[in-house]
Design a protein around this motif. Structure first.
Motif, PDB file in Angstrom:
ATOM      1  N   SER A  32       3.630  15.260   9.586  1.00 27.04           N
ATOM      2  CA  SER A  32       2.399  15.064  10.046  1.00 27.04           C
ATOM      3  C   SER A  32       1.347  14.429   9.045  1.00 27.04           C
ATOM      4  O   SER A  32       0.845  13.350   9.421  1.00 27.04           O
ATOM      5  N   ASP A  33       1.715  14.905   7.640  1.00 29.80           N
ATOM      6  CA  ASP A  33       0.717  14.162   6.768  1.00 29.80           C
ATOM      7  C   ASP A  33       1.325  12.685   6.441  1.00 29.80           C
ATOM      8  O   ASP A  33       0.565  11.779   6.072  1.00 29.80           O
ATOM      9  N   ALA A  39      -0.968   9.274   7.037  1.00 27.90           N
ATOM     10  CA  ALA A  39      -1.175   8.273   6.213  1.00 27.90           C
ATOM     11  C   ALA A  39      -0.562   6.902   6.602  1.00 27.90           C
ATOM     12  O   ALA A  39      -1.349   5.875   6.196  1.00 27.90           O
ATOM     13  N   LEU A  40       0.428   6.873   7.128  1.00 29.61           N
ATOM     14  CA  LEU A  40       0.911   5.460   7.682  1.00 29.61           C
ATOM     15  C   LEU A  40      -0.088   5.076   8.620  1.00 29.61           C
ATOM     16  O   LEU A  40      -0.355   3.828   8.737  1.00 29.61           O
ATOM     17  N   ALA A  41      -0.707   5.689   9.549  1.00 28.86           N
ATOM     18  CA  ALA A  41      -1.517   5.272  10.723  1.00 28.86           C
ATOM     19  C   ALA A  41      -2.906   5.000   9.885  1.00 28.86           C
ATOM     20  O   ALA A  41      -3.394   3.879  10.311  1.00 28.86           O
ATOM     21  N   ARG A  42      -3.259   5.470   8.993  1.00 30.20           N
ATOM     22  CA  ARG A  42      -4.552   5.169   8.232  1.00 30.20           C
ATOM     23  C   ARG A  42      -4.275   3.736   7.504  1.00 30.20           C
ATOM     24  O   ARG A  42      -5.048   2.735   7.582  1.00 30.20           O
ATOM     25  N   ARG A  48       0.729  -1.093  -0.008  1.00 25.30           N
ATOM     26  CA  ARG A  48       0.015   0.025   0.099  1.00 25.30           C
ATOM     27  C   ARG A  48       0.860   1.335  -0.068  1.00 25.30           C
ATOM     28  O   ARG A  48       0.507   2.113  -0.610  1.00 25.30           O
ATOM     29  N   ILE A  49       1.971   1.262   0.724  1.00 21.27           N
ATOM     30  CA  ILE A  49       2.967   2.329   0.634  1.00 21.27           C
ATOM     31  C   ILE A  49       3.446   2.466  -0.702  1.00 21.27           C
ATOM     32  O   ILE A  49       3.324   3.702  -1.140  1.00 21.27           O
ATOM     33  N   THR A  50       3.734   1.624  -1.389  1.00 20.98           N
ATOM     34  CA  THR A  50       4.471   1.799  -2.768  1.00 20.98           C
ATOM     35  C   THR A  50       3.454   2.430  -3.830  1.00 20.98           C
ATOM     36  O   THR A  50       3.731   2.801  -4.849  1.00 20.98           O
ATOM     37  N   THR A  51       2.088   2.106  -3.404  1.00 22.73           N
ATOM     38  CA  THR A  51       0.856   2.316  -4.542  1.00 22.73           C
ATOM     39  C   THR A  51       0.765   3.965  -4.083  1.00 22.73           C
ATOM     40  O   THR A  51       0.194   4.701  -4.948  1.00 22.73           O
ATOM     41  N   LEU A  52       0.911   4.328  -2.828  1.00 20.77           N
ATOM     42  CA  LEU A  52       0.536   5.735  -2.630  1.00 20.77           C
ATOM     43  C   LEU A  52       1.528   6.944  -3.301  1.00 20.77           C
ATOM     44  O   LEU A  52       2.791   6.629  -3.302  1.00 20.77           O
ATOM     45  N   ARG A  53       1.063   7.876  -3.682  1.00 18.23           N
ATOM     46  CA  ARG A  53       2.027   9.250  -4.270  1.00 18.23           C
ATOM     47  C   ARG A  53       1.733  10.290  -3.462  1.00 18.23           C
ATOM     48  O   ARG A  53       0.861  10.472  -2.502  1.00 18.23           O
ATOM     49  N   CYS A  54       2.801  11.136  -3.541  1.00 20.05           N
ATOM     50  CA  CYS A  54       2.683  12.342  -2.627  1.00 20.05           C
ATOM     51  C   CYS A  54       1.185  13.009  -2.950  1.00 20.05           C
ATOM     52  O   CYS A  54       0.852  13.596  -1.813  1.00 20.05           O
ATOM     53  N   LYS A  55       0.778  13.075  -3.830  1.00 18.90           N
ATOM     54  CA  LYS A  55      -0.226  13.804  -4.156  1.00 18.90           C
ATOM     55  C   LYS A  55      -1.731  13.290  -3.583  1.00 18.90           C
ATOM     56  O   LYS A  55      -2.625  13.863  -3.298  1.00 18.90           O
ATOM     57  N   ASP A  56      -1.520  12.009  -3.057  1.00 17.33           N
ATOM     58  CA  ASP A  56      -2.554  11.031  -2.504  1.00 17.33           C
ATOM     59  C   ASP A  56      -2.613  11.808  -0.907  1.00 17.33           C
ATOM     60  O   ASP A  56      -3.702  11.607  -0.157  1.00 17.33           O
TER      61      ASP A  56
END
Length: 408
Positions: free
Chosen positions: A396-397, A401-404, A258-266
């Motif tokens: 914080s962002d 994201a990691l917590a979600r 899931r981390i690898t699929t996330l982008r900064c814009k997300d």
């Protein structure tokens, strides 16, 4: 009178064929996820284990007693001991006690119900299973051992010792030696778990203590696993510790994916507060305090990042490391000079940090974790097409994201 011809049966509907195919596919065995080397290890182990068991049993048993020196259920025991040595059903106590106790049950049924063979066979297997549950030695070949006693008509109680007990002990000894030499734990320790109706209560009361006992990488607590197993309420052919490790590893792999699929814009913040080179210091300071933020991107007319101004920049210019009378020095910095020329900074461009690290909106979020951790960055502007500012990413962002993802 006219005779009507019989109506031909209608062909099965498309839905019926689909249901039939689905049912047939459910009968297909799942692929065994073991390589050829592991399969060869199991095959050789079963062969050697039975060879050793048979040879030593024939040598140790008294000659002329007329008793067989090897019983058929040992073939099934060999599959478990060498094929799935981590299974709770294959552990030494399960093999030895399961086969021996079941043989005793079968012999007892021959004495009590020998005149009714079918009844004796059914009762023997059922009682053997119940006794194995009671003794915590559930072993599938035990059912075969009980049935064998009935079918052969064994009435000699010593048959449970020789050859059944002897065979089982020798098989376990061979399994211990072979599995250890080939890199498999045997016996495989079986973690104690809460059982019965009190499992949920045990899980809730153990939550605090299990939190400290769990590894930092664990995705769940020990009490969580115990509660789920209690609700599942079925015998699992997997040791508890292996099940826990498998679930943890699968969860970690899913998190990494899931981390690898996330982008900064997300995950970036798009509600931006920005300033320009000529923004007065007082205005920039007010924006920082009003919005409770620690950094402001500095942009040009095309919204390209030319710098960033932070609380640290203000502190540096006001020499706030000198604690004496620092409020006065800060007010002097923020107060606009009435002169056309001033020796102190007047606008953001004079105190901003010009060397700014920016990232693309499509950059994978995982690549920013070491950047935040190792370089001391707390705010990173995010740029889109033509290097124009589209957002800002903060520590914080990233943590949110990691917590979600952890909660999914």
């Amino acid at each position: 009178m006219t005779s009507s011809s019989p109506t031909p049966p209608s062909p099965p509907s498309r839905g019926s064929w689909a249901a039939l195919r689905q049912w047939a596919q459910a009968l297909r065995p799942a692929p065994l996820r073991v390589d050829g080397r592991e399969r060869l290890r199991v095959v050789l182990g079963a062969c050697l284990g039975l060879l050793v068991t048979a040879g030593l049993s024939e040598w140790l048993m008294p000659h002329g007693a007329g008793l067989p020196w090897l019983v058929a259920p040992l073939g099934a025991s060999a599959v478990l001991v060498f094929g799935v040595p981590a299974s709770p059903l294959a552990q030494p106590w399960a093999v030895v006690a399961g086969n021996t106790a079941s043989a005793l049950v079968g012999i007892a049924c021959v004495h009590w119900l020998g005149a009714w063979l079918e009844v004796a066979a059914a009762v023997a297997v059922a009682l053997a299973i119940g006794l194995m549950f009671l003794l915590r030695c559930l072993h599938p070949p035990g059912g075969a051992a009980a049935l064998l006693m009935v079918l052969v008509g064994v009435k000699d109680w010593s048959f449970a010792a020789e050859p059944v007990l002897l065979n089982s002990c020798l098989m376990v000894a061979a399994g211990m030696a072979y599995n250890s030499l080939t890199g498999r734990r045997y016996p495989h320790p079986q973690g104690a778990t809460p059982s019965g109706a009190g499992a949920a209560a045990s899980a809730s009361s153990a939550a605090a203590s299990s939190a400290s006992a769990s590894s930092p990488q664990d995705l769940f607590r020990e009490a969580d696993l115990d509660a789920v197993l209690a609700r599942y309420n079925q015998v699992l052919d997997v040791p508890r510790d292996d099940l826990r490790d498998i679930l943890n590893e699968a969860g970690l792999l899913a998190t990494r994916r899931r981390i690898t699929t996330l982008r900064c814009k997300d995950v970036m913040s798009t509600q931006l507060q920005v300033v320009e080179w000529g923004t007065p210091l007082q205005e920039a300071w007010s924006m920082l305090r009003e919005h409770r933020i620690k950094a402001l991107p500095v942009i040009d007319r095309a919204r390209r990042v030319v710098g960033i101004v932070t609380l640290h920049d203000f502190m540096r210019e006001a020499s706030l490391e000198l604690h004496e009378d620092w409020p006065t020095r800060l007010r002097r910095l923020l107060q606009a000079s009435p002169l056309t020329h001033s020796s102190k900074p007047e606008v953001v461009g004079q105190i901003m940090t010009r060397q700014v690290r920016v990232v693309s909106a499509d950059r994978p979020l995982a690549e920013l974790v070491p950047l935040f951790a190792a370089t001391g960055h707390h705010h990173i502007p995010v740029v889109g097409p033509e290097a124009r500012l589209v957002g800002i990413l903060t520590q914080s962002d990233l943590v949110a994201a990691l917590a979600r993802m952890e909660a999914l």
